[in-house]
Design a protein around this motif. Structure first.
Motif, mmCIF file in Angstrom:
data_model
loop_
_atom_site.group_PDB
_atom_site.id
_atom_site.type_symbol
_atom_site.label_atom_id
_atom_site.label_comp_id
_atom_site.label_asym_id
_atom_site.label_seq_id
_atom_site.Cartn_x
_atom_site.Cartn_y
_atom_site.Cartn_z
ATOM 1 N N ARG A 82 94.714 51.103 46.922
ATOM 2 C CA ARG A 82 94.670 49.654 47.170
ATOM 3 C C ARG A 82 94.856 48.888 45.870
ATOM 4 N N MET A 83 94.242 49.361 44.825
ATOM 5 C CA MET A 83 94.335 48.662 43.537
ATOM 6 C C MET A 83 95.759 48.652 43.004
ATOM 7 N N LEU A 84 96.519 49.697 43.345
ATOM 8 C CA LEU A 84 97.877 49.814 42.811
ATOM 9 C C LEU A 84 98.947 49.416 43.825
ATOM 10 N N GLY A 85 98.541 49.174 45.068
ATOM 11 C CA GLY A 85 99.522 48.846 46.096
ATOM 12 C C GLY A 85 100.388 50.030 46.460
ATOM 13 N N LEU A 161 88.902 43.323 47.329
ATOM 14 C CA LEU A 161 88.786 43.690 45.921
ATOM 15 C C LEU A 161 88.726 42.440 45.054
ATOM 16 N N GLU A 162 89.473 41.418 45.449
ATOM 17 C CA GLU A 162 89.517 40.177 44.664
ATOM 18 C C GLU A 162 88.136 39.523 44.583
ATOM 19 N N GLU A 165 85.986 41.519 42.283
ATOM 20 C CA GLU A 165 86.385 41.272 40.902
ATOM 21 C C GLU A 165 85.829 39.929 40.419
ATOM 22 N N ALA A 166 85.941 38.931 41.284
ATOM 23 C CA ALA A 166 85.456 37.594 40.925
ATOM 24 C C ALA A 166 83.950 37.600 40.688
ATOM 25 N N ILE A 172 83.907 48.079 40.292
ATOM 26 C CA ILE A 172 85.301 47.685 40.511
ATOM 27 C C ILE A 172 86.001 47.453 39.168
ATOM 28 N N ARG A 176 89.121 49.689 38.156
ATOM 29 C CA ARG A 176 90.387 48.977 37.949
ATOM 30 C C ARG A 176 90.994 49.373 36.600
ATOM 31 N N HIS A 177 90.144 49.430 35.598
ATOM 32 C CA HIS A 177 90.602 49.810 34.259
ATOM 33 C C HIS A 177 91.198 51.221 34.278
ATOM 34 N N ILE A 180 94.577 51.319 36.249
ATOM 35 C CA ILE A 180 95.684 50.758 35.451
ATOM 36 C C ILE A 180 96.107 51.765 34.378
ATOM 37 N N GLU A 181 95.110 52.307 33.706
ATOM 38 C CA GLU A 181 95.384 53.291 32.647
ATOM 39 C C GLU A 181 96.119 54.503 33.217
#
Lengths: 209, 246
Positions: A82-85, A161-162, A165-166, A172, A176-177, A180-181
């Motif tokens: 989900r984080m990466l689509g 997720l948004e 994150e907020a 999360i 997320r980090h 991405i890495e």
């Protein structure tokens, strides 16, 4: 591909492939697994070469979770997707999830090692990385953050997720980090970035001497 | 061996650096990856105290400035919000150019900075470990203040965005792995460990040809100088052997 497009990785692959084909490398592709080094450390050169060559091997087996149980692992993989689509079953999500699982598996030992530093070594680590970074290694319980985070998400499956994150959700933010890495160091991520690797001129343009 | 002068192990030096200065170059923000992912390094050679126009009386010797600049690969993704394909599109289309700068300064040779064999500790092979006692002195701290001012001026002049101020703290002694000194070169056996051809005064067939022979280290990396003194020492050794002097 011209000479300028040859990245260091491609050179390494060619060099390693040639050595293996010639049957004279002495490289054991399983050596990286058997290395008796602290978590996260690799023997230079041979292990890295073995790692680079490993994807070329045909008998790559699916990862067996090291830290998470099967249900948690599936949940983690779905979250990374989900984080990466991306689709959870399609590369690079499975390999990123396996890497995150390994990171979390190692975390307790890394924390133990950080806590057992001598006063001199700790001062050296602080000198290099700063007090905050060293303290984080000593105190941050990544395994607990992940377990608690996954359990919490189980209780609210529809939460976005948004919104997490907020709210500054620690799990999360951490995941997320890592996602991405993991993505941007994967083959797919580097391709998406159009990254060609470091390359250098054989002759410096405009400098003929 | 080589300890008769009392200088052996002393006058240890290592370069110090002020690091972490940098920021983004707004004029170069791009939606296109450069055709070759080449990093661009640069160096501004030492000019302070190397030229009468740039004299700084607050410290002896000097420093150089250096750094690099490149398109950010994906580091900016951590600072962006959001998830999924939208985030990835943003990472690929808003590529910032990062500019980084640091300064490296010369460490003066001081007798108080030394290495010696630890009387109590041994390594896994039973060899006594080195006990190192070293710190930066007043001159290095004075130079660091000037370095910090100059780094900040450059970053302001370049007008970087999201500026990361250079560290005010000197790097840890030993961090730069340019350790020099401890077997200093000299003509006087009472004040030095090796002669001008790197032969230990007390034992002419023993040569020390690494950075240990340096009397001062300048502000630049020591490898080429080490190679040069080694070649000179080897040529001298061969000459002396041919002449039957060894």
């Amino acid at each position: 591909m011209d000479a300028e497009d040859l990245s260091r990785r491609v050179w390494l692959l060619r060099l390693g492939g040639g050595a293996l084909l010639a049957g004279c490398s002495g490289i054991d592709l399983g050596a990286a697994d058997g290395a008796k080094l602290p978590p996260g450390l690799y023997e230079p050169s041979i292990d890295h070469l073995a790692h680079v060559l490993r994807p070329a091997a045909k008998d790559v087996k699916p990862s067996v979770p090291l830290f998470f149980d099967a249900a948690e692992y599936r949940q983690l993989q779905a979250l990374v997707a989900r984080m990466l689509g991306e689709d959870p079953r399609t590369p690079p999500v499975p390999e990123i999830t396996a890497w995150i699982d390994l990171t979390v598996y190692d975390a307790a030992e890394v924390r133990r090692a950080a806590r057992s530093l001598s006063a001199e070594h700790r001062a050296l680590a602080v000198g290099f990385y700063g007090e905050a970074a060293v303290q984080e290694l000593e105190t941050r319980d990544v395994q607990e953050i992940c377990r608690a985070g996954l359990a919490r998400l189980n209780g609210e499956p529809s939460v976005s997720l948004e919104s997490l994150e907020a709210k500054g959700d620690v799990f999360i933010a951490w995941l997320r980090h890592r996602a991405i890495e993991g993505f941007y160091t994967s083959e797919a991520g580097l391709k998406e970035l159009d990254y060609k690797g470091h390359s250098f001129y054989n002759v410096s343009p405009g400098c003929d001497r | 061996m080589g300890a008769s002068s009392g200088a052996l192990g002393h006058y240890l030096m290592d370069h110090f650096t002020l690091e972490d200065g940098g920021g983004l170059l707004p004029a170069l923000r791009s939606a296109r990856r450069e055709p070759v992912g080449r990093p661009a390094g640069y160096i501004v050679p030492k000019y302070v105290n190397a030229d009468a126009r740039f004299r700084d009386k607050n410290f002896l010797r000097g420093y150089y400035l250096a750094g690099d600049s490149q398109q950010e690969l994906y580091g900016h993704a951590f600072g962006l919000r959001g998830f999924g394909r939208a985030l990835r599109r943003q990472v690929s289309r808003e590529i910032p150019y990062r500019f980084g700068i640091y300064a490296q300064g010369e460490c003066l040779p001081r007798y108080e900075n030394y290495v010696k064999l630890d009387p109590g500790k041994t390594d896994a092979w039973g060899v006594p470990v080195l006990h190192i006692s070293a710190s930066y002195g007043e001159n290095e701290h004075a130079m660091a203040r000037a370095m910090h001012t100059r780094l900040s001026e450059i970053l302001a002049a370049v007008k970087v965005e999201e500026m990361q101020a250079p560290s005010e703290k000197l790097s840890l002694f030993g961090k730069n792995i340019h350790e020099c000194g401890t077997a200093r070169m000299g003509d006087d056996p009472k004040k030095s460990v090796v002669n001008r051809f790197n032969q230990v005064h007390d034992a002419k067939t023993v040569l020390v040809t690494d950075g240990a022979c340096f009397v001062t280290q300048g502000c630049y990396e020591p490898t080429l100088t080490i190679m040069a003194v080694t070649v000179r020492a080897a040529e001298h050794l061969a000459d002396e052997y041919r002449r039957g002097n060894l």
